[in-house]
Design a protein around this motif. Structure first.
Motif, PDB file in Angstrom:
ATOM      1  N   GLY A  96      38.571  37.214  54.411  1.00 37.35           N
ATOM      2  CA  GLY A  96      39.345  37.497  53.215  1.00 37.35           C
ATOM      3  C   GLY A  96      38.680  38.588  52.396  1.00 37.35           C
ATOM      4  O   GLY A  96      37.459  38.648  52.316  1.00 37.35           O
ATOM      5  N   TRP A  97      39.460  39.451  51.822  1.00 32.71           N
ATOM      6  CA  TRP A  97      38.938  40.534  50.997  1.00 32.71           C
ATOM      7  C   TRP A  97      40.043  41.050  50.095  1.00 32.71           C
ATOM      8  O   TRP A  97      41.163  40.562  50.148  1.00 32.71           O
ATOM      9  CB  TRP A  97      38.354  41.656  51.868  1.00 32.71           C
ATOM     10  CG  TRP A  97      39.324  42.263  52.836  1.00 32.71           C
ATOM     11  CD1 TRP A  97      39.783  41.716  54.001  1.00 32.71           C
ATOM     12  CD2 TRP A  97      39.974  43.519  52.726  1.00 32.71           C
ATOM     13  NE1 TRP A  97      40.676  42.561  54.611  1.00 32.71           N
ATOM     14  CE2 TRP A  97      40.810  43.676  53.859  1.00 32.71           C
ATOM     15  CE3 TRP A  97      39.944  44.549  51.785  1.00 32.71           C
ATOM     16  CZ2 TRP A  97      41.603  44.802  54.057  1.00 32.71           C
ATOM     17  CZ3 TRP A  97      40.730  45.667  51.997  1.00 32.71           C
ATOM     18  CH2 TRP A  97      41.527  45.789  53.119  1.00 32.71           C
ATOM     19  N   SER A  98      39.741  42.057  49.297  1.00 28.09           N
ATOM     20  CA  SER A  98      40.733  42.689  48.428  1.00 28.09           C
ATOM     21  C   SER A  98      40.847  44.155  48.809  1.00 28.09           C
ATOM     22  O   SER A  98      39.843  44.807  49.089  1.00 28.09           O
ATOM     23  CB  SER A  98      40.313  42.590  46.964  1.00 28.09           C
ATOM     24  OG  SER A  98      40.261  41.245  46.565  1.00 28.09           O
ATOM     25  N   ASN A  99      42.088  44.669  48.805  1.00 20.68           N
ATOM     26  CA  ASN A  99      42.283  46.074  49.139  1.00 20.68           C
ATOM     27  C   ASN A  99      41.955  46.961  47.936  1.00 20.68           C
ATOM     28  O   ASN A  99      41.458  46.463  46.908  1.00 20.68           O
ATOM     29  CB  ASN A  99      43.698  46.319  49.679  1.00 20.68           C
ATOM     30  CG  ASN A  99      44.779  46.081  48.653  1.00 20.68           C
ATOM     31  OD1 ASN A  99      44.545  45.975  47.453  1.00 20.68           O
ATOM     32  ND2 ASN A  99      46.012  45.980  49.124  1.00 20.68           N
ATOM     33  N   THR A 100      42.241  48.251  48.029  1.00 24.68           N
ATOM     34  CA  THR A 100      41.886  49.189  46.961  1.00 24.68           C
ATOM     35  C   THR A 100      42.654  48.923  45.666  1.00 24.68           C
ATOM     36  O   THR A 100      42.234  49.348  44.604  1.00 24.68           O
ATOM     37  CB  THR A 100      42.121  50.642  47.406  1.00 24.68           C
ATOM     38  OG1 THR A 100      43.486  50.786  47.803  1.00 24.68           O
ATOM     39  CG2 THR A 100      41.191  51.015  48.546  1.00 24.68           C
ATOM     40  N   ARG A 101      43.783  48.208  45.768  1.00 24.48           N
ATOM     41  CA  ARG A 101      44.547  47.830  44.572  1.00 24.48           C
ATOM     42  C   ARG A 101      44.175  46.432  44.082  1.00 24.48           C
ATOM     43  O   ARG A 101      44.869  45.848  43.258  1.00 24.48           O
ATOM     44  CB  ARG A 101      46.044  47.919  44.864  1.00 24.48           C
ATOM     45  CG  ARG A 101      46.518  49.341  45.110  1.00 24.48           C
ATOM     46  CD  ARG A 101      48.019  49.379  45.317  1.00 24.48           C
ATOM     47  NE  ARG A 101      48.437  48.563  46.437  1.00 24.48           N
ATOM     48  CZ  ARG A 101      48.770  49.032  47.640  1.00 24.48           C
ATOM     49  NH1 ARG A 101      48.731  50.326  47.875  1.00 24.48           N
ATOM     50  NH2 ARG A 101      49.147  48.219  48.601  1.00 24.48           N
ATOM     51  N   ASN A 102      43.088  45.895  44.626  1.00 26.70           N
ATOM     52  CA  ASN A 102      42.576  44.572  44.275  1.00 26.70           C
ATOM     53  C   ASN A 102      43.557  43.454  44.633  1.00 26.70           C
ATOM     54  O   ASN A 102      43.595  42.417  43.982  1.00 26.70           O
ATOM     55  CB  ASN A 102      42.177  44.505  42.795  1.00 26.70           C
ATOM     56  CG  ASN A 102      41.101  43.479  42.555  1.00 26.70           C
ATOM     57  OD1 ASN A 102      40.289  43.201  43.438  1.00 26.70           O
ATOM     58  ND2 ASN A 102      41.085  42.904  41.378  1.00 26.70           N
ATOM     59  N   GLU A 103      44.354  43.658  45.684  1.00 23.16           N
ATOM     60  CA  GLU A 103      45.275  42.646  46.169  1.00 23.16           C
ATOM     61  C   GLU A 103      44.593  41.857  47.285  1.00 23.16           C
ATOM     62  O   GLU A 103      43.942  42.442  48.146  1.00 23.16           O
ATOM     63  CB  GLU A 103      46.551  43.305  46.705  1.00 23.16           C
ATOM     64  CG  GLU A 103      47.298  44.091  45.659  1.00 23.16           C
ATOM     65  CD  GLU A 103      48.354  45.008  46.249  1.00 23.16           C
ATOM     66  OE1 GLU A 103      49.300  45.320  45.517  1.00 23.16           O
ATOM     67  OE2 GLU A 103      48.230  45.413  47.428  1.00 23.16           O
ATOM     68  N   PRO A 104      44.724  40.531  47.286  1.00 19.31           N
ATOM     69  CA  PRO A 104      44.048  39.721  48.302  1.00 19.31           C
ATOM     70  C   PRO A 104      44.688  39.872  49.688  1.00 19.31           C
ATOM     71  O   PRO A 104      45.897  39.876  49.831  1.00 19.31           O
ATOM     72  CB  PRO A 104      44.196  38.295  47.784  1.00 19.31           C
ATOM     73  CG  PRO A 104      45.375  38.334  46.878  1.00 19.31           C
ATOM     74  CD  PRO A 104      45.456  39.718  46.319  1.00 19.31           C
TER      75      PRO A 104
END
Length: 89
Positions: free
Chosen positions: A33-41
């Motif tokens: 699990g991580w967050s993309n560049t738009r801080n979306e999970p």
């Protein structure tokens, strides 16, 4: 042109991933699990064949796809059902 090139590359990579998974004698599953560049999970499902390949990425920004145990277990079961239970270790 960029959309066509990206779509073509995606199709080619999908074929390679499915080929590698189908040829594997056994496989394992990992999740990240991580967050993309738009801080979306995001949740990534990685299949080890034994070489790891990214099998599926799931956006979990919508309220009904939060990282609950039930959601994660359901997604894992869907992948296992598609690939085959007998080779999953």
């Amino acid at each position: 042109m960029a959309n066509k090139l990206l779509d073509d590359e995606y199709k080619q990579m999908t074929i390679k991933v499915h080929k590698k998974v189908n040829e594997a004698f056994v496989y394992g599953i990992q999740m990240d699990g991580w967050s993309n560049t738009r801080n979306e999970p995001i949740i990534n499902i990685i299949i080890t064949t034994p070489e790891p390949v990214v099998y599926k990425s799931l956006s979990t920004t919508v309220y009904y796809t939060v990282h609950t145990a039930e959601y994660v277990a359901n997604e894992l079961n869907l992948v296992i059902d598609v690939i085959g239970k007998s080779r999953c270790f």
